[in-house]
Design a protein around this motif. Structure first.
Motif, PDB file in Angstrom:
ATOM      1  N   ILE A  71       7.109   6.100  44.229  1.00 27.89           N
ATOM      2  CA  ILE A  71       7.085   4.970  43.295  1.00 27.89           C
ATOM      3  C   ILE A  71       5.777   4.968  42.514  1.00 27.89           C
ATOM      4  N   TRP A  72       4.680   5.392  43.174  1.00 23.54           N
ATOM      5  CA  TRP A  72       3.394   5.457  42.475  1.00 23.54           C
ATOM      6  C   TRP A  72       3.441   6.502  41.362  1.00 23.54           C
ATOM      7  N   HIS A  73       4.144   7.617  41.613  1.00 24.52           N
ATOM      8  CA  HIS A  73       4.382   8.582  40.531  1.00 24.52           C
ATOM      9  C   HIS A  73       5.145   7.911  39.391  1.00 24.52           C
ATOM     10  N   ALA A  74       6.185   7.147  39.760  1.00 24.39           N
ATOM     11  CA  ALA A  74       7.008   6.485  38.748  1.00 24.39           C
ATOM     12  C   ALA A  74       6.204   5.443  37.982  1.00 24.39           C
ATOM     13  N   PHE A  75       5.334   4.701  38.686  1.00 23.26           N
ATOM     14  CA  PHE A  75       4.460   3.737  38.021  1.00 23.26           C
ATOM     15  C   PHE A  75       3.586   4.435  36.972  1.00 23.26           C
ATOM     16  N   ALA A  76       2.993   5.568  37.378  1.00 22.86           N
ATOM     17  CA  ALA A  76       2.129   6.301  36.449  1.00 22.86           C
ATOM     18  C   ALA A  76       2.934   6.839  35.271  1.00 22.86           C
ATOM     19  N   GLY A  77       4.176   7.270  35.554  1.00 18.63           N
ATOM     20  CA  GLY A  77       5.042   7.705  34.471  1.00 18.63           C
ATOM     21  C   GLY A  77       5.362   6.560  33.524  1.00 18.63           C
ATOM     22  N   ALA A  78       5.667   5.389  34.093  1.00 19.79           N
ATOM     23  CA  ALA A  78       5.954   4.211  33.265  1.00 19.79           C
ATOM     24  C   ALA A  78       4.742   3.835  32.428  1.00 19.79           C
ATOM     25  N   ALA A  79       3.535   3.974  32.997  1.00 19.14           N
ATOM     26  CA  ALA A  79       2.314   3.675  32.243  1.00 19.14           C
ATOM     27  C   ALA A  79       2.162   4.604  31.044  1.00 19.14           C
ATOM     28  N   ALA A  80       2.716   5.824  31.182  1.00 11.22           N
ATOM     29  CA  ALA A  80       2.660   6.793  30.088  1.00 11.22           C
ATOM     30  C   ALA A  80       3.895   6.722  29.195  1.00 11.22           C
ATOM     31  N   GLY A 136      -3.100  16.623  28.570  1.00  3.77           N
ATOM     32  CA  GLY A 136      -4.078  15.708  29.136  1.00  3.77           C
ATOM     33  C   GLY A 136      -3.490  14.421  29.672  1.00  3.77           C
ATOM     34  N   LYS A 137      -2.322  14.034  29.189  1.00  3.70           N
ATOM     35  CA  LYS A 137      -1.699  12.784  29.623  1.00  3.70           C
ATOM     36  C   LYS A 137      -0.738  12.975  30.804  1.00  3.70           C
ATOM     37  N   ARG A 138      -0.604  14.202  31.278  1.00  5.63           N
ATOM     38  CA  ARG A 138       0.312  14.470  32.397  1.00  5.63           C
ATOM     39  C   ARG A 138      -0.384  14.362  33.750  1.00  5.63           C
ATOM     40  N   TYR A 139      -1.706  14.527  33.768  1.00  6.22           N
ATOM     41  CA  TYR A 139      -2.410  14.615  35.053  1.00  6.22           C
ATOM     42  C   TYR A 139      -2.302  13.342  35.881  1.00  6.22           C
ATOM     43  N   SER A 140      -2.416  12.195  35.256  1.00  7.37           N
ATOM     44  CA  SER A 140      -2.365  10.936  36.007  1.00  7.37           C
ATOM     45  C   SER A 140      -1.038  10.763  36.742  1.00  7.37           C
ATOM     46  N   PRO A 141       0.129  10.951  36.084  1.00  5.87           N
ATOM     47  CA  PRO A 141       1.391  10.864  36.821  1.00  5.87           C
ATOM     48  C   PRO A 141       1.522  11.927  37.912  1.00  5.87           C
ATOM     49  N   PHE A 142       1.017  13.140  37.661  1.00  2.00           N
ATOM     50  CA  PHE A 142       1.105  14.197  38.665  1.00  2.00           C
ATOM     51  C   PHE A 142       0.288  13.852  39.918  1.00  2.00           C
ATOM     52  N   LEU A 143      -0.879  13.238  39.738  1.00  2.00           N
ATOM     53  CA  LEU A 143      -1.798  12.979  40.849  1.00  2.00           C
ATOM     54  C   LEU A 143      -1.647  11.576  41.439  1.00  2.00           C
ATOM     55  N   ALA A 144      -0.769  10.762  40.866  1.00  2.00           N
ATOM     56  CA  ALA A 144      -0.664   9.364  41.293  1.00  2.00           C
ATOM     57  C   ALA A 144      -0.279   9.228  42.760  1.00  2.00           C
ATOM     58  N   GLY A 145       0.657  10.053  43.233  1.00  2.00           N
ATOM     59  CA  GLY A 145       1.085   9.970  44.631  1.00  2.00           C
ATOM     60  C   GLY A 145      -0.052  10.285  45.584  1.00  2.00           C
ATOM     61  N   MET A 146      -0.845  11.294  45.267  1.00  2.79           N
ATOM     62  CA  MET A 146      -1.983  11.645  46.113  1.00  2.79           C
ATOM     63  C   MET A 146      -3.046  10.549  46.083  1.00  2.79           C
ATOM     64  N   ALA A 147      -3.159   9.858  44.950  1.00  2.46           N
ATOM     65  CA  ALA A 147      -4.096   8.741  44.864  1.00  2.46           C
ATOM     66  C   ALA A 147      -3.703   7.638  45.837  1.00  2.46           C
ATOM     67  N   PHE A 148      -2.413   7.323  45.877  1.00  2.00           N
ATOM     68  CA  PHE A 148      -1.932   6.309  46.821  1.00  2.00           C
ATOM     69  C   PHE A 148      -2.173   6.751  48.261  1.00  2.00           C
ATOM     70  N   ASP A 149      -1.877   8.027  48.553  1.00  2.00           N
ATOM     71  CA  ASP A 149      -2.088   8.542  49.912  1.00  2.00           C
ATOM     72  C   ASP A 149      -3.554   8.459  50.321  1.00  2.00           C
ATOM     73  N   SER A 150      -4.464   8.681  49.376  1.00  2.00           N
ATOM     74  CA  SER A 150      -5.892   8.619  49.680  1.00  2.00           C
ATOM     75  C   SER A 150      -6.317   7.209  50.072  1.00  2.00           C
ATOM     76  N   VAL A 151      -5.736   6.206  49.410  1.00  2.00           N
ATOM     77  CA  VAL A 151      -6.061   4.816  49.740  1.00  2.00           C
ATOM     78  C   VAL A 151      -5.554   4.479  51.142  1.00  2.00           C
ATOM     79  N   VAL A 152      -4.310   4.860  51.445  1.00  2.00           N
ATOM     80  CA  VAL A 152      -3.748   4.581  52.768  1.00  2.00           C
ATOM     81  C   VAL A 152      -4.566   5.292  53.850  1.00  2.00           C
ATOM     82  N   LEU A 153      -4.966   6.527  53.577  1.00  2.00           N
ATOM     83  CA  LEU A 153      -5.766   7.277  54.542  1.00  2.00           C
ATOM     84  C   LEU A 153      -7.098   6.568  54.812  1.00  2.00           C
ATOM     85  N   PHE A 154      -7.745   6.098  53.768  1.00  2.00           N
ATOM     86  CA  PHE A 154      -9.006   5.381  53.944  1.00  2.00           C
ATOM     87  C   PHE A 154      -8.803   4.111  54.771  1.00  2.00           C
ATOM     88  N   VAL A 155      -7.728   3.375  54.472  1.00  2.00           N
ATOM     89  CA  VAL A 155      -7.436   2.138  55.199  1.00  2.00           C
ATOM     90  C   VAL A 155      -7.172   2.419  56.675  1.00  2.00           C
TER      91      VAL A 155
END
Length: 421
Positions: free
Chosen positions: A190-199, A229-248
């Protein structure tokens, strides 16, 4: 294929197609509604421009012959667009484009199905853009860096396969672990989809296979309509979410290990299970040879178009002879794909080695514990008792996990055969 209603007087409806310059002499041509994109030379982009201006097939052929100094088969080009899924036959014949009826299942064209976009893809960009701005990405990166620092400071925080068992009851442990892991996997997508929707790109969630793993996958094919340049955020969005959960998950255990806070033992084990889950997910995304998130990032950064297949075939030919079709793919491969494949093949092989290591150190030990416990219960417990049924449930669970990738592989092969037919 041949479209009977397409002739020299036709005016194909191509105004809804997107044309974007990708390279010095290459253009991306695509239909954002169906998520289908192809790379065409400058002449192809000019052909679409002329058709979009309202010229007939014959007029476009005449203009292009005058500009290029050689004849161009416009009918054949339009039929190619239909085969690629960018146009349907009504649009090729000049009818007004309607709702997208079908799309290819994936880049290999495995069958066809109705386009069904998830509600998340309809979210206005302004709603989710704050999740992927500079401040948000600073936070995501900060969580990952802080987690790595805690791992270095305290190696006991690193995951082990034993962390998958939260409580002493194995069935309950597996139930908790799998519900949590699947829930986080859905949010990852869903985080990938959110980033896609943002784009401004619509998305679709589907079940797929990567090597021996069954995975959820967000189809964001529309990203290829955007500049790299506008593709990287949607591609990396899922890993960004995973990084937050890992930190928590790591931060409370780090504080607990130093006596700063008090945690219930069950909570400590639950957090350890989260760490195992998130480390596994992040490590999985680095296995570029499985066409994961990092593969898409790397392919975009290098400007490659078919890197995975070119690399796989370049390695395969060292083992056995390629089929004529495979030889043609390598022979006609883009120069960038061939150049990058020279070093990418090292990552490809390293990924296979990593997967083998993961299976030996995590999958097989966990399966041994699970199946050993199940067989012991089934032999020792009275038939049809509660514990006997727990053993049956565990065996069924293990079989589903082991056979799911095979089932998906068979499904994809059947779809490919139907598409070829």
């Amino acid at each position: 294929m041949t479209i009977a209603s397409l002739d020299a007087t036709s005016r194909p409806s191509v105004g809804h197609l997107l044309v974007r310059k990708e390279d010095e002499d290459e253009f991306v041509l695509g239909n954002p509604d169906t998520g289908r994109f192809v790379v065409v030379p400058e002449a192809g982009a000019r052909l679409i421009e002329l058709l979009a201006a309202g010229h007939t097939v014959a007029e476009v052929a005449s203009i292009l012959e005058e500009e290029l100094g050689e004849p161009v088969d416009v009918v054949d080009f339009v039929e190619m667009l239909v085969e690629a899924g960018l146009l349907d036959e009504r649009e090729a014949a000049g009818e007004t484009p309607g709702e997208p009826a079908e799309e290819a299942d994936d880049q290999a064209g495995r069958g066809k199905k109705k386009v069904k976009y998830w509600v998340v893809s309809k979210i206005p960009p302004w709603v989710v853009k704050p999740l992927f701005g500079k401040a948000a990405w600073t936070f995501y990166v900060g969580c990952l860096v802080a987690t790595l620092v805690m791992f270095v400071a305290d190696h006991s925080l690193l995951p082990s396969y034993e962390d998958a068992f939260v409580v002493t009851d194995i069935v309950l442990s597996l139930l908790i672990t799998n519900v949590v892991v699947m829930g986080l996997a859905v949010v990852h997508e869903i985080w990938h989809a959110f980033a896609g929707a943002a784009a401004g790109v619509r998305s679709q969630l589907r079940l797929e296979r990567r090597g021996i793993f069954t995975v959820l996958e967000t189809d964001l094919s529309g990203l290829w309509a955007l500049p790299p340049g506008k593709r990287y955020s949607p591609f990396l969005a899922g890993m960004a979410f995973d990084s937050v959960v890992l930190f928590v998950a790591v931060a409370p255990r780090f504080a607990w290990s130093r006596g700063w806070i008090d945690l219930d033992p069950t909570m400590v084990r639950f957090l350890a299970m989260l760490v195992l889950s998130q480390v596994g997910k992040l490590a999985f995304q680095t296995m570029a040879y499985l066409r994961t998130d990092m593969y898409l990032v790397m392919a975009t950064a290098t400007g490659c178009k078919n890197l995975h297949q070119v690399t796989r075939l370049s390695l395969k030919k060292r083992i056995r002879k390629l089929s004529p079709q495979e030889q043609a793919i390598l022979r006609n491969a883009d120069a960038k794909d061939l150049r990058v494949a020279r070093w990418y093949r090292l990552l490809y092989v390293a990924g296979i080695v990593w997967m083998a290591w993961f299976v030996l150190n995590f999958v097989l030990p966990a399966a041994k514990v699970t199946l050993g416990w199940a067989s012991g219960v089934m032999v020792g417990a009275p038939p049809l008792s509660f514990y006997w049924w727990e053993g049956i449930l565990l065996v069924c669970f293990a079989l589903v996990n082991l056979t799911a990738p095979l089932i998906i592989a068979v499904r994809n092969r059947l779809r490919a055969r139907r598409a070829a037919a």
